[in-house]
Each structure stands twice: as C-alpha cells, then as structure tokens.
Motif scaffolding. Sequence first.
Motif, PDB file in Angstrom:
ATOM      1  N   LEU A 522       0.825  -1.205   0.000  1.00 34.72           N
ATOM      2  CA  LEU A 522       0.000   0.000   0.000  1.00 34.72           C
ATOM      3  C   LEU A 522       0.865   1.263   0.000  1.00 34.72           C
ATOM      4  O   LEU A 522       0.445   2.316  -0.495  1.00 34.72           O
ATOM      5  CB  LEU A 522      -0.931   0.007   1.216  1.00 34.72           C
ATOM      6  CG  LEU A 522      -2.103  -0.979   1.159  1.00 34.72           C
ATOM      7  CD1 LEU A 522      -2.895  -0.970   2.459  1.00 34.72           C
ATOM      8  CD2 LEU A 522      -3.025  -0.680  -0.029  1.00 34.72           C
ATOM      9  N   GLY A 523       2.072   1.139   0.530  1.00 34.57           N
ATOM     10  CA  GLY A 523       2.973   2.281   0.554  1.00 34.57           C
ATOM     11  C   GLY A 523       3.557   2.634  -0.797  1.00 34.57           C
ATOM     12  O   GLY A 523       4.055   3.756  -0.975  1.00 34.57           O
ATOM     13  N   VAL A 524       3.501   1.710  -1.776  1.00 29.99           N
ATOM     14  CA  VAL A 524       4.098   1.993  -3.089  1.00 29.99           C
ATOM     15  C   VAL A 524       3.065   2.047  -4.209  1.00 29.99           C
ATOM     16  O   VAL A 524       3.352   2.580  -5.281  1.00 29.99           O
ATOM     17  CB  VAL A 524       5.185   0.951  -3.448  1.00 29.99           C
ATOM     18  CG1 VAL A 524       6.322   0.984  -2.433  1.00 29.99           C
ATOM     19  CG2 VAL A 524       4.588  -0.442  -3.558  1.00 29.99           C
ATOM     20  N   LEU A 525       1.853   1.517  -3.983  1.00 29.77           N
ATOM     21  CA  LEU A 525       0.844   1.464  -5.039  1.00 29.77           C
ATOM     22  C   LEU A 525      -0.047   2.707  -5.013  1.00 29.77           C
ATOM     23  O   LEU A 525      -0.154   3.399  -3.984  1.00 29.77           O
ATOM     24  CB  LEU A 525      -0.007   0.197  -4.882  1.00 29.77           C
ATOM     25  CG  LEU A 525       0.710  -1.124  -5.154  1.00 29.77           C
ATOM     26  CD1 LEU A 525      -0.209  -2.304  -4.831  1.00 29.77           C
ATOM     27  CD2 LEU A 525       1.187  -1.209  -6.611  1.00 29.77           C
ATOM     28  N   ASP A 536      -4.716  -5.920  -6.870  1.00 29.78           N
ATOM     29  CA  ASP A 536      -5.233  -5.054  -7.935  1.00 29.78           C
ATOM     30  C   ASP A 536      -4.544  -3.702  -7.808  1.00 29.78           C
ATOM     31  O   ASP A 536      -4.898  -2.884  -6.953  1.00 29.78           O
ATOM     32  CB  ASP A 536      -6.746  -4.914  -7.804  1.00 29.78           C
ATOM     33  CG  ASP A 536      -7.358  -4.101  -8.939  1.00 29.78           C
ATOM     34  OD1 ASP A 536      -6.582  -3.589  -9.782  1.00 29.78           O
ATOM     35  OD2 ASP A 536      -8.592  -3.983  -8.977  1.00 29.78           O
ATOM     36  N   ALA A 537      -3.540  -3.489  -8.657  1.00 25.94           N
ATOM     37  CA  ALA A 537      -2.760  -2.252  -8.596  1.00 25.94           C
ATOM     38  C   ALA A 537      -3.484  -1.099  -9.267  1.00 25.94           C
ATOM     39  O   ALA A 537      -2.978   0.038  -9.231  1.00 25.94           O
ATOM     40  CB  ALA A 537      -1.394  -2.475  -9.243  1.00 25.94           C
ATOM     41  N   THR A 538      -4.611  -1.347  -9.901  1.00 22.49           N
ATOM     42  CA  THR A 538      -5.458  -0.382 -10.606  1.00 22.49           C
ATOM     43  C   THR A 538      -4.810   0.088 -11.906  1.00 22.49           C
ATOM     44  O   THR A 538      -3.605  -0.042 -12.115  1.00 22.49           O
ATOM     45  CB  THR A 538      -5.817   0.849  -9.742  1.00 22.49           C
ATOM     46  OG1 THR A 538      -4.691   1.720  -9.691  1.00 22.49           O
ATOM     47  CG2 THR A 538      -6.265   0.424  -8.359  1.00 22.49           C
ATOM     48  N   ALA A 539      -5.638   0.700 -12.731  1.00 24.09           N
ATOM     49  CA  ALA A 539      -5.158   1.204 -14.020  1.00 24.09           C
ATOM     50  C   ALA A 539      -4.209   2.376 -13.863  1.00 24.09           C
ATOM     51  O   ALA A 539      -3.493   2.732 -14.811  1.00 24.09           O
ATOM     52  CB  ALA A 539      -6.355   1.610 -14.879  1.00 24.09           C
ATOM     53  N   ALA A 540      -4.178   2.972 -12.668  1.00 23.95           N
ATOM     54  CA  ALA A 540      -3.320   4.140 -12.447  1.00 23.95           C
ATOM     55  C   ALA A 540      -1.879   3.763 -12.105  1.00 23.95           C
ATOM     56  O   ALA A 540      -1.021   4.646 -11.979  1.00 23.95           O
ATOM     57  CB  ALA A 540      -3.898   4.999 -11.324  1.00 23.95           C
ATOM     58  N   VAL A 541      -1.593   2.489 -11.954  1.00 25.29           N
ATOM     59  CA  VAL A 541      -0.240   2.099 -11.554  1.00 25.29           C
ATOM     60  C   VAL A 541       0.777   2.480 -12.630  1.00 25.29           C
ATOM     61  O   VAL A 541       0.526   2.337 -13.829  1.00 25.29           O
ATOM     62  CB  VAL A 541      -0.174   0.582 -11.255  1.00 25.29           C
ATOM     63  CG1 VAL A 541      -0.314  -0.245 -12.522  1.00 25.29           C
ATOM     64  CG2 VAL A 541       1.129   0.222 -10.535  1.00 25.29           C
ATOM     65  N   GLY A 542       1.912   2.977 -12.187  1.00 26.78           N
ATOM     66  CA  GLY A 542       2.980   3.345 -13.109  1.00 26.78           C
ATOM     67  C   GLY A 542       4.057   2.278 -13.157  1.00 26.78           C
ATOM     68  O   GLY A 542       4.084   1.333 -12.363  1.00 26.78           O
ATOM     69  N   GLU A 543       4.955   2.482 -14.090  1.00 27.07           N
ATOM     70  CA  GLU A 543       6.024   1.503 -14.306  1.00 27.07           C
ATOM     71  C   GLU A 543       6.868   1.306 -13.049  1.00 27.07           C
ATOM     72  O   GLU A 543       7.136   0.177 -12.634  1.00 27.07           O
ATOM     73  CB  GLU A 543       6.881   1.973 -15.481  1.00 27.07           C
ATOM     74  CG  GLU A 543       8.027   1.044 -15.822  1.00 27.07           C
ATOM     75  CD  GLU A 543       8.831   1.580 -17.002  1.00 27.07           C
ATOM     76  OE1 GLU A 543      10.048   1.312 -17.038  1.00 27.07           O
ATOM     77  OE2 GLU A 543       8.237   2.247 -17.880  1.00 27.07           O
ATOM     78  N   GLU A 544       7.304   2.408 -12.445  1.00 30.90           N
ATOM     79  CA  GLU A 544       8.149   2.310 -11.265  1.00 30.90           C
ATOM     80  C   GLU A 544       7.388   1.692 -10.095  1.00 30.90           C
ATOM     81  O   GLU A 544       7.942   0.908  -9.329  1.00 30.90           O
ATOM     82  CB  GLU A 544       8.686   3.691 -10.872  1.00 30.90           C
ATOM     83  CG  GLU A 544       9.624   4.310 -11.895  1.00 30.90           C
ATOM     84  CD  GLU A 544      10.908   3.492 -12.066  1.00 30.90           C
ATOM     85  OE1 GLU A 544      11.301   2.793 -11.098  1.00 30.90           O
ATOM     86  OE2 GLU A 544      11.500   3.545 -13.159  1.00 30.90           O
ATOM     87  N   GLN A 545       6.126   2.089  -9.945  1.00 30.05           N
ATOM     88  CA  GLN A 545       5.327   1.530  -8.859  1.00 30.05           C
ATOM     89  C   GLN A 545       5.149   0.025  -9.018  1.00 30.05           C
ATOM     90  O   GLN A 545       5.253  -0.741  -8.055  1.00 30.05           O
ATOM     91  CB  GLN A 545       3.956   2.219  -8.831  1.00 30.05           C
ATOM     92  CG  GLN A 545       3.992   3.677  -8.413  1.00 30.05           C
ATOM     93  CD  GLN A 545       2.649   4.338  -8.611  1.00 30.05           C
ATOM     94  OE1 GLN A 545       2.029   4.202  -9.680  1.00 30.05           O
ATOM     95  NE2 GLN A 545       2.178   5.056  -7.589  1.00 30.05           N
ATOM     96  N   LEU A 546       4.864  -0.424 -10.251  1.00 34.68           N
ATOM     97  CA  LEU A 546       4.676  -1.851 -10.490  1.00 34.68           C
ATOM     98  C   LEU A 546       5.967  -2.625 -10.230  1.00 34.68           C
ATOM     99  O   LEU A 546       5.956  -3.699  -9.625  1.00 34.68           O
ATOM    100  CB  LEU A 546       4.202  -2.083 -11.928  1.00 34.68           C
ATOM    101  CG  LEU A 546       3.952  -3.542 -12.334  1.00 34.68           C
ATOM    102  CD1 LEU A 546       2.914  -4.187 -11.426  1.00 34.68           C
ATOM    103  CD2 LEU A 546       3.530  -3.652 -13.793  1.00 34.68           C
ATOM    104  N   MET A 547       7.073  -2.031 -10.672  1.00 39.64           N
ATOM    105  CA  MET A 547       8.354  -2.711 -10.467  1.00 39.64           C
ATOM    106  C   MET A 547       8.670  -2.842  -8.976  1.00 39.64           C
ATOM    107  O   MET A 547       9.102  -3.913  -8.515  1.00 39.64           O
ATOM    108  CB  MET A 547       9.458  -1.934 -11.180  1.00 39.64           C
ATOM    109  CG  MET A 547      10.820  -2.596 -11.110  1.00 39.64           C
ATOM    110  SD  MET A 547      12.018  -1.734 -12.147  1.00 39.64           S
ATOM    111  CE  MET A 547      13.494  -2.657 -11.727  1.00 39.64           C
ATOM    112  N   GLU A 548       8.415  -1.787  -8.199  1.00 34.50           N
ATOM    113  CA  GLU A 548       8.676  -1.847  -6.758  1.00 34.50           C
ATOM    114  C   GLU A 548       7.734  -2.845  -6.086  1.00 34.50           C
ATOM    115  O   GLU A 548       8.127  -3.583  -5.175  1.00 34.50           O
ATOM    116  CB  GLU A 548       8.510  -0.458  -6.151  1.00 34.50           C
ATOM    117  CG  GLU A 548       8.840  -0.388  -4.666  1.00 34.50           C
ATOM    118  CD  GLU A 548      10.275  -0.773  -4.356  1.00 34.50           C
ATOM    119  OE1 GLU A 548      10.516  -1.279  -3.243  1.00 34.50           O
ATOM    120  OE2 GLU A 548      11.164  -0.577  -5.218  1.00 34.50           O
TER     121      GLU A 548
END
Length: 897
Positions: A522-525, A536-548
């Motif tokens: 929750l701290g990175v998503l 569910d990282a949602t459609a708003a997830v970014g590349e860096e967030q997904l990688m972390e």
Amino acid sequence: MSHDALSRPQVHALLADGTTVCIREVRPGDHEQLRGFYEEMSPDNLRLRFFAISRRSAEMAADRACAAPHPGYLALVAETQGRVIGLAEYDTSGTGHEAEISIAVADTLHHRGVGTLLTEHLVSAARAEGITAFKADALCENHEILRLFADLGLHTARHFDGPEVRCTIELAESESYLTAVEERGRAADVASLQPLLRPDAVAVVGAGRKPGSVGRAILHHLHSGGFTRRLFAVNPAATSILGVPSYPSVAALPRTPDLVVLAVPAAAVAETAEECGKAGVRALLVVTAGLDADQAAALLTSCRTYGMRLVGPNCLGVSNTDPELRLDATFAADHPRPGTAGVAVQSGGVGIALLDGMSRLGIGVSSFVSLGDKFDVSGNDMLQWWESDGRTDLALLHLESFGNPRAFSRTARRVTRRMPVLTVDAGRTDAGRRAAASHTAAAATRTMTRGALFTQAGITATRSVGELLEAAALMHAQPLPAGPRVAIVTNAGGAGVLAADACAEAGLILPAPTPQLVDDLLGVLPEGAAVGNPVDATAAVGEEQLMECLERIMRNGGVDAVLVALVPTAVAAATGDDLVRALTRAPGRRAKPIAAVRLEQALPVELLATSDGGAVPAYAEPQAAARALAHTARRAAWLARPAGTVPALADVDTARAHAVAEAYLDAHPDGGWLDPRVCAELLGCYGIPLSPWAWAETEDDAVLAADRLRGADGRVVMKGHWPGLLHKSVEHAVHLDLRGDSQVRAAFRDLETRFAGRLTGVVVQPLAARGTELFAGVVQDQVFGPLVLFGLGGTATEILADHAARLAPLTDHDVHDLITAPRCAPLLFGANGERPADLEALEQLLLRLSRMASDLPQLAEADFNPVLASPGGVSVLDARVRLLPNRQQDPYLRRLR
C-alpha cells in the motif's frame, strides 16, 4: 540346458566403441569357426585362457561348446558380420545354483567391451535359470579378466592360491549392477550415434535433378545450411546436383560417408541399405515411407548385419545445429535456430511445430531427430545423447510408443535430474481396449500406465504441443519455484479474477498476504489499490510503482512465484509508462519465477528479453501461465525429493513362488485363475496377509470350518467357487452374516443348488470387523511391465474409479504416493476424528504385491478386493490371481530393438 535357454533368441547389442555385435547361442555348425577362433589367438592369450598351451586346446574347446546341449550349460558367442569375436560359457555341472564360467575374446578385439557384454548376457540367462553365483579360475597375471569381473558392478570375492586366483561373483541384482550396466550402455549408445549426429561425411541417395523430390530438398537443406564437412549426392544420371558432386553409387564415392540419407522408392530401400553396409557406412537416415513387412525386415537386417544405426523409416530427418557442424538433413520449411533444446518426435508434423516453436521463442534447438517408424534409434537413445553433448539443457519428446519402457524410465530418471524432460502425452485413449476381466484390468487404462511412467521418471507430461511450448518457455527462462504458492498482480480487476481461477484450477495455492506485506504494498501502489491475492494495482499504476511492487512480493517468504496479468490502458500510454518494461527491467536475476499474462498478445506464448540477458515468458491466456507454473512446481517438488529405494522385504520365498507358478502352469498350460488354495499358497510366499479362511467341499466340512473360524460374535461368510468365477457378488455367490450351524448348512445348500454342476467348493471366513474397504491389484502390461493399482475398494470400485497407479518395482516414495493419491486417502489418515489405519502394514502389502509381480512374469493379474484397513492392521478379504505362461525378460539387458 533348459528349454528357455534352448529357445533364447539372438539379439544385437553395442560394444563400448558403438560397434554392433550379434549375441547368440553356439550352434553345432559353429565348430570350425570356433576352432579357428582359438587357433588365431596368440600363445600368451591361449595360456591365459587354458593355463597351458596344447595343440589340442582349440579342438577340445570347440568340441565342448558345440556338443549336444545339456542341463546347466550355456555357451554364447559374439559375432560381427558372421565372424566370431568372443565366446562365454557357464556350466553348473549338476550343482544347481553355482556355475563355472569362462570368457574368451579375439586378440584384435580386446578393450572394446566384448567380454563384458557377453558376461552381462550370461548373468541375465543364469538368473533366469536360478543360478546365484559364478565361479571362475584365472591366472594372477590375467589382469584383463580380473578387471572385467571387478568392474561388473556385482559383488566379487577373490581367493589367491599360488599363481591362480579363484573368483566368486554373486549374481543377486543390485542397484550398483544396474547402474554399471546403465553407464556402459550409455557410453556405447553415445558412441554409436556419433556417425548419425556428428558425421564427417554425408551422402544423399535419391536427390533428383528437378525440384520437388524429398531427396533434393534434404540435399538443398544440407548445402544451404552450410554443412561444414564433406557432402555428396548419389544419382547415376548426374555429376552435380545443386552444386554438390554426384556419383553413380555409394561404392563409387571418393570416401565412405558416415551417414547416408535414403530418399529412394520403398522397393529400393533394402538393396540400397545393403550396398551402404558393404561400403562401411555407419548410419542410415531413411525418409522413405510405405515399406511393407518384407522390405522393413530386410532394411533392419542390413543395419544389424553391418552395424549401422538407423533413423526412420518414414521420418522428417535429423539436425545438429552445432556451429562446427551445421547439419540439417531435414525437409522442414526452414533451418532450425541454433539453441539448447533437444527435440525427438515420431510425428513429422509435431516435429515441424516444435522446431518452429523453439525457433520463434528464441530457445532454439541443439539437435533434432524425427524418429518416424522407430525401427532402431529411439527416445531413450536421444536422452542419452543430450545428457552427454554439452549443449542441451531442455529435452522435448513426442513418443507414440515405447520399445522398452522400464529402460526408458531408468534413463529418464537420471536425465531429469540434470535437465527438464517434457513430452506430449500422445495416444492417451484406447477405444479398442478389450473388456476387462477383473477390477485391476478395468482400472489399468493406457492413460494411467503412461501417467505412472511419466510421474515416476520425473517427466513433465503435457496434453498438447501448445502446452509443451508454454511449459518449456517458463522452464527455460525462469528459476524453478520452491513450491506451489503464487501471488497475482494485475492492473485490471477482471484479469486478476481470471488469473486466480486459472491458478486454482491448475492446483496452485493463492496465499493471503501478511499484514506486513499489505502495508509495504500500500505504501508503493496508487490510491485505491486492493492488496489481497490478487493484488489489484489499478489502471493508475505506473512503471516504477509496479516494479517496486513486484520486488517487494519477490522478497516475501510466503510466495514461490508471481503471475502478472496486464492489460493495455490509456492511462499508462498517456504517461509514457510501459508496464511490461517493469518486468524486463530486472535489477538482477530473480530467485523466484515470474510469468506475465497479456490478454492482447497475438501469440500464445512469447519470451520477453530482460535487461540482464534473461527472459520473462508472456502468455495470451491466464490458463496457459497457470499450467506452466503448475508444471514447474511439480518438477521442483520431484527434484527436491531424494531418489526412492526399493525396500528389502523379510519372509519372501521367491524360489517357492516360482515352483508354485510352474507347477500350476504345468497342469494348466494355457494358464488361468488360481483356485483359493493355490492362490493362498502363492500369496504366502510373499507374506501377504490374508483373512483367516477354510476350504470346504461338503456341507459338513463347511460347518466344521465355520465352528473353527467364528469370531467373538459367531458370524461367518461363505463364498462359492468354481473355475472361471470372477465377480462373486455379481453372480450372487456370497452369503454374509451367517450365524449358527443351521444358517451355514442352508447357505451351502443354496449355493450347491443354484450352481449345480459348476460349484467345486466354498470358502468360509469370519465376518470382517469394521474398517476402510480398499482395492489393490497388479496387471502385467505387455509393453510397460507390471502396474500396481491402489484405491477405494468394495463393489463400487469400478464405478467410483478412485485409483492411483505406479509401475513396479515400487520404491518407498512410490508407495507413499499410491496411498496418498486417491480421493479416499483422508479416510486412512483419521478423518472425522477416527483413528488412522495401520499405514505401515498397508505399505508392506503394496511392497509385497509389487515384489510378487516383479518376480513372476507369469503373473498376469492379481486382484485384492476388498482389502480391509483398520488401526489394528490390514488384511486381504478376497484375492484372485491369474497366471499365464509368460517368459522372463530382463528389461535392463543391453540389446538393440
């Protein structure tokens, strides 16, 4: 000499250098050749063989070997192209269980394994005759024969007496002997395949001058593929084809080719093969189809006579992509991409699909063999080649048939420890299967038999070429998981649900995240993300967030693998984020596998290159990713478990069991079902626990038996018997819960009346106590050997079909798997607060059943139903055994197909 020895067929086998020899019994007509064999020996070797040199030694030795056969004596020769190169003999001299042996090898054939191969065949023959030890006298200076005995893998004792040494070789089968035979066979096999897969010269016979022929296509592939060695065409009507020099015949070639490709009409195959053999060719690739039985037999005879390994007929060809060789003797559309996957198939169409799939994925192929009709070279040969070639790390098989499944299984168990072995389980159905004669035969489907082979050997069995490619991509690109626990991460909730369903259906586990992991994620998503499983990282997830997010899940100890389900969104596109790049921008090799699902992907599976030179497999469907992860989890579990052992069993009398079987078959030459008394005697040889019982042929005998056998509650069971009776309950030939003499008499009269003219007697037993009714049995498969089955018993055993199966001989691990695999297993472990059954006694029952099936090739079927399992022990309440006059065949004896 026994009848079995007299009827021993000749076989062909490989020497250490890959040379083919024929092993057969000595015949009276061999006298002159055997005399010459000895006369050609040097004086030193004659002295080592006979301890002294005499003018009559050769004559006397030939006389002995060619004399009229007598019990306890066997002489085998090894010959090549009609020339005797070795002789081995044993003679019990009437002593029974011990035999004197002697070995002789032609002077020019020392150190090529002739003596060892002959000794292995003597050992196999002697064991079949009940011989338990070999004795041999040798001069102390005869280092070669002493080394031969020492290296056999059998326990050998030496007693020195002056210049002589007395050797005693124990013939009991052991793991060390099988391993030694296996290693000798592997080395010989690989050596014999060198001319086929690493030839220095290749000739194509049947390449036409006009486009359109298979021979011309193969010649074109060899030439355009850049074959680095000598290449010839054979065509009497041309001097050059496609720029390759052509000659009128194989004999006219400027040098003898190692490999000849035959693309000639079926009627010309045998004659051309004979020409190749006479010219010294070492391997044939026959792509021609449509050979009749006589043409096929003539082809194989030429190959065996002249020592040529054979691929085909009716095949696509062979390929070796080694850059130093670049051999592509196929007529596939394209050259295979060089790589690390070994491929062997029987179907040319499947071969083309796998070559294309491996090339498209970027895995590539190390070597490829289309086995075709598989007259000679088999999947077993190819496994041993890949094990030794230094280039293959993934083995793919498509086998429609097995020549020697037990040898294949032993090889595969060894190879799968080193690399994944995957197969398409072809021929899973058998619509023409005969009506089963027993519960065991009914349960033993070909699917179950093949499944047992693959499971025990650690082979990854898939149901289609597509599924095989899916699993191969993951095994090639990613590490194996430590277990079946999978975390799902997605940017779309619906895709996560599909992935979760697919994982559950594949048998994978979706653990809930720990509170600590939830906080970390929750701290990175992005806000609104749901951290469960799926995440569910949602459609708003970014590349860096997904990688972390992925890296934090990877570091979590409660997860073994990660499945990432991604869908393209306008949100990611607008920000310039590439979510797939989050998977491929690897900060280093990950210790856990990761697989992607991209629902918009056109191809079923792709490998996405990572920044560190690795790859991540991406699948178009979540089911494909889940299947692949499940296959890798099963492989990891198989590798993590030590190899099983076949436990030693006390109170087994194999000799008496053989005597019982032979006595029955002497009286019933066509075989049949044993009557209860003979059946009990046979099972007693293996300590198989039968419920107390008595045989009765009259009403008074039945009453006396019931009085003797009644338990505390006084109740007994009566079962009718007559030859050929299989299912007593179906025939209503069973009376249960009989109390008192009057009920016993009434039951006997009922059976006697209803089955008049058939009933030969009854079996009386005490009424069994409570327990779980199980089923155990064995069926002797003509191809796979004995198959042991276990599961829920009783009258509904075939309807419920709750069975598991393993091929004998069973190891301790196999027995554990048999007991835990059926759906009824929880009943044995104390479900619903009940005490568990006596599992140790149940394991012993299955091990003893396996031993009986392994010892007795005459055992066609054994059917124990029901077997009663309770906390107090295990007992067989009803047993049936069928014997047939089958001959013992050593599945591990070195011989060619």
